[in-house]
Design a protein around this motif. Sequence first.
Motif, PDB file in Angstrom:
ATOM      1  N   ASP A  14       0.852  -1.186   0.000  1.00  0.00           N
ATOM      2  CA  ASP A  14       0.000   0.000   0.000  1.00  0.00           C
ATOM      3  C   ASP A  14       0.884   1.230   0.000  1.00  0.00           C
ATOM      4  OD1 ASP A  14      -2.336  -1.453   0.100  1.00  0.00           O
ATOM      5  OD2 ASP A  14      -2.529  -1.337   2.271  1.00  0.00           O
ATOM      6  N   GLY A  15       0.560   2.174  -0.833  1.00  0.00           N
ATOM      7  CA  GLY A  15       1.338   3.401  -0.876  1.00  0.00           C
ATOM      8  C   GLY A  15       2.491   3.388  -1.859  1.00  0.00           C
ATOM      9  N   ALA A  16       2.800   2.221  -2.426  1.00  0.00           N
ATOM     10  CA  ALA A  16       3.856   2.172  -3.451  1.00  0.00           C
ATOM     11  C   ALA A  16       3.379   2.992  -4.651  1.00  0.00           C
ATOM     12  CB  ALA A  16       4.128   0.733  -3.863  1.00  0.00           C
ATOM     13  N   PRO A  17       4.292   3.609  -5.361  1.00  0.00           N
ATOM     14  CA  PRO A  17       3.863   4.438  -6.495  1.00  0.00           C
ATOM     15  C   PRO A  17       3.357   3.595  -7.664  1.00  0.00           C
ATOM     16  CG  PRO A  17       6.248   4.360  -6.386  1.00  0.00           C
ATOM     17  CD  PRO A  17       5.739   3.638  -5.170  1.00  0.00           C
ATOM     18  N   ARG A  18       2.315   4.078  -8.283  1.00  0.00           N
ATOM     19  CA  ARG A  18       1.822   3.462  -9.524  1.00  0.00           C
ATOM     20  C   ARG A  18       2.789   3.811 -10.650  1.00  0.00           C
ATOM     21  NH1 ARG A  18      -4.293   5.688  -9.161  1.00  0.00           N
ATOM     22  NH2 ARG A  18      -4.925   4.476  -7.346  1.00  0.00           N
ATOM     23  N   ALA A  19       2.743   3.027 -11.710  1.00  0.00           N
ATOM     24  CA  ALA A  19       3.538   3.345 -12.897  1.00  0.00           C
ATOM     25  C   ALA A  19       3.074   4.692 -13.447  1.00  0.00           C
ATOM     26  CB  ALA A  19       3.365   2.257 -13.953  1.00  0.00           C
ATOM     27  N   THR A  20       4.041   5.540 -13.776  1.00  0.00           N
ATOM     28  CA  THR A  20       3.716   6.843 -14.362  1.00  0.00           C
ATOM     29  C   THR A  20       3.386   6.661 -15.842  1.00  0.00           C
ATOM     30  OG1 THR A  20       5.993   7.295 -15.018  1.00  0.00           O
ATOM     31  CG2 THR A  20       5.333   7.989 -12.780  1.00  0.00           C
ATOM     32  N   GLU A  21       2.830   7.691 -16.445  1.00  0.00           N
ATOM     33  CA  GLU A  21       2.542   7.644 -17.884  1.00  0.00           C
ATOM     34  C   GLU A  21       3.830   7.408 -18.674  1.00  0.00           C
ATOM     35  OE1 GLU A  21      -0.414   7.368 -19.371  1.00  0.00           O
ATOM     36  OE2 GLU A  21      -1.252   7.381 -17.349  1.00  0.00           O
ATOM     37  N   GLU A  22       4.939   7.998 -18.229  1.00  0.00           N
ATOM     38  CA  GLU A  22       6.226   7.813 -18.906  1.00  0.00           C
ATOM     39  C   GLU A  22       6.690   6.357 -18.796  1.00  0.00           C
ATOM     40  OE1 GLU A  22       5.731  10.301 -16.570  1.00  0.00           O
ATOM     41  OE2 GLU A  22       5.471  11.917 -18.033  1.00  0.00           O
ATOM     42  N   GLU A  23       6.549   5.769 -17.616  1.00  0.00           N
ATOM     43  CA  GLU A  23       6.927   4.362 -17.429  1.00  0.00           C
ATOM     44  C   GLU A  23       6.044   3.444 -18.262  1.00  0.00           C
ATOM     45  OE1 GLU A  23       8.655   4.311 -12.880  1.00  0.00           O
ATOM     46  OE2 GLU A  23       6.487   4.539 -13.166  1.00  0.00           O
ATOM     47  N   ILE A  24       4.762   3.736 -18.294  1.00  0.00           N
ATOM     48  CA  ILE A  24       3.842   2.936 -19.106  1.00  0.00           C
ATOM     49  C   ILE A  24       4.245   3.025 -20.579  1.00  0.00           C
ATOM     50  CG2 ILE A  24       1.455   2.766 -19.923  1.00  0.00           C
ATOM     51  CD1 ILE A  24       0.604   3.570 -17.016  1.00  0.00           C
ATOM     52  N   ALA A  25       4.564   4.223 -21.046  1.00  0.00           N
ATOM     53  CA  ALA A  25       4.990   4.408 -22.441  1.00  0.00           C
ATOM     54  C   ALA A  25       6.278   3.641 -22.734  1.00  0.00           C
ATOM     55  CB  ALA A  25       5.176   5.893 -22.741  1.00  0.00           C
ATOM     56  N   GLU A  26       7.151   3.515 -21.744  1.00  0.00           N
ATOM     57  CA  GLU A  26       8.400   2.754 -21.908  1.00  0.00           C
ATOM     58  C   GLU A  26       8.141   1.251 -21.894  1.00  0.00           C
ATOM     59  OE1 GLU A  26      11.991   1.299 -19.037  1.00  0.00           O
ATOM     60  OE2 GLU A  26      11.159   3.277 -18.631  1.00  0.00           O
ATOM     61  N   LEU A  27       7.246   0.792 -21.043  1.00  0.00           N
ATOM     62  CA  LEU A  27       7.033  -0.642 -20.843  1.00  0.00           C
ATOM     63  C   LEU A  27       6.051  -1.266 -21.838  1.00  0.00           C
ATOM     64  CD1 LEU A  27       6.817  -0.532 -16.957  1.00  0.00           C
ATOM     65  CD2 LEU A  27       8.702  -1.474 -18.315  1.00  0.00           C
ATOM     66  N   LYS A  28       5.069  -0.532 -22.281  1.00  0.00           N
ATOM     67  CA  LYS A  28       4.013  -1.078 -23.146  1.00  0.00           C
ATOM     68  C   LYS A  28       4.555  -1.707 -24.435  1.00  0.00           C
ATOM     69  CE  LYS A  28      -0.239  -1.821 -24.534  1.00  0.00           C
ATOM     70  NZ  LYS A  28       0.026  -2.683 -25.672  1.00  0.00           N
ATOM     71  N   PRO A  29       5.572  -1.149 -25.103  1.00  0.00           N
ATOM     72  CA  PRO A  29       6.085  -1.786 -26.319  1.00  0.00           C
ATOM     73  C   PRO A  29       6.628  -3.209 -26.089  1.00  0.00           C
ATOM     74  CG  PRO A  29       6.807   0.484 -26.238  1.00  0.00           C
ATOM     75  CD  PRO A  29       6.182   0.183 -24.899  1.00  0.00           C
ATOM     76  N   HIS A  30       6.967  -3.543 -24.857  1.00  0.00           N
ATOM     77  CA  HIS A  30       7.443  -4.892 -24.544  1.00  0.00           C
ATOM     78  C   HIS A  30       6.309  -5.915 -24.607  1.00  0.00           C
ATOM     79  CE1 HIS A  30      11.478  -3.756 -23.055  1.00  0.00           C
ATOM     80  NE2 HIS A  30      10.877  -2.646 -22.670  1.00  0.00           N
ATOM     81  N   ILE A  31       5.076  -5.444 -24.478  1.00  0.00           N
ATOM     82  CA  ILE A  31       3.908  -6.338 -24.485  1.00  0.00           C
ATOM     83  C   ILE A  31       2.857  -5.778 -25.453  1.00  0.00           C
ATOM     84  CG2 ILE A  31       4.278  -7.351 -22.187  1.00  0.00           C
ATOM     85  CD1 ILE A  31       2.175  -5.224 -21.182  1.00  0.00           C
ATOM     86  N   PRO A  32       3.179  -5.731 -26.740  1.00  0.00           N
ATOM     87  CA  PRO A  32       2.329  -5.024 -27.701  1.00  0.00           C
ATOM     88  C   PRO A  32       0.919  -5.588 -27.859  1.00  0.00           C
ATOM     89  CG  PRO A  32       3.981  -6.346 -28.829  1.00  0.00           C
ATOM     90  CD  PRO A  32       4.334  -6.369 -27.370  1.00  0.00           C
ATOM     91  N   ASP A  33       0.709  -6.854 -27.534  1.00  0.00           N
ATOM     92  CA  ASP A  33      -0.612  -7.459 -27.725  1.00  0.00           C
ATOM     93  C   ASP A  33      -1.549  -7.267 -26.537  1.00  0.00           C
ATOM     94  OD1 ASP A  33       0.069  -8.391 -30.300  1.00  0.00           O
ATOM     95  OD2 ASP A  33       1.086 -10.117 -29.413  1.00  0.00           O
ATOM     96  N   TRP A  34      -1.057  -6.608 -25.506  1.00  0.00           N
ATOM     97  CA  TRP A  34      -1.872  -6.353 -24.314  1.00  0.00           C
ATOM     98  C   TRP A  34      -2.563  -5.001 -24.448  1.00  0.00           C
ATOM     99  CZ3 TRP A  34      -2.380  -9.419 -19.847  1.00  0.00           C
ATOM    100  CH2 TRP A  34      -1.669 -10.621 -19.905  1.00  0.00           C
TER     101      TRP A  34
END
Length: 118
Positions: A14-34
């Motif tokens: 609880d209280g851990a930071p959520r992924a930021t929009e920048e992190e999501i933009a970096e990570l999403k290409p690793h899982i393109p079908d999701w």
Amino acid sequence: MTNLTTEKCSACHDGAPRATEEEIAELKPHIPDWNIVEEEGEQRLQRSYNFPDFKTALAFTNSIGDAAEEVGHHPALLTEWGKVTVTWWTHAISGLHRNDFIMASRTDDIVSKFTQKN
């Protein structure tokens, strides 16, 4: 690009930071079908996989369950005849964390090995 499948999930609380929009933009290409979906006001990763029958879909579901238990991070799994929908998000923070992207990548890895066996 790093291989998310080989990364370790970190403890999330609880209280851990959520992924930021920048992190999501970096990570999403690793899982393109999701897809990133919003349910109950939370961002989640979701993907459906098709199988030739219920028995195969259930075996895949159990494989995902085993992987989830190993790291203590659990998805929502909807198993139907010939189809499994997997949804990853971090319950403790009501949203996305790097762990969700790691586990989505591992899910893709599992299905790829699974379909090679059958």
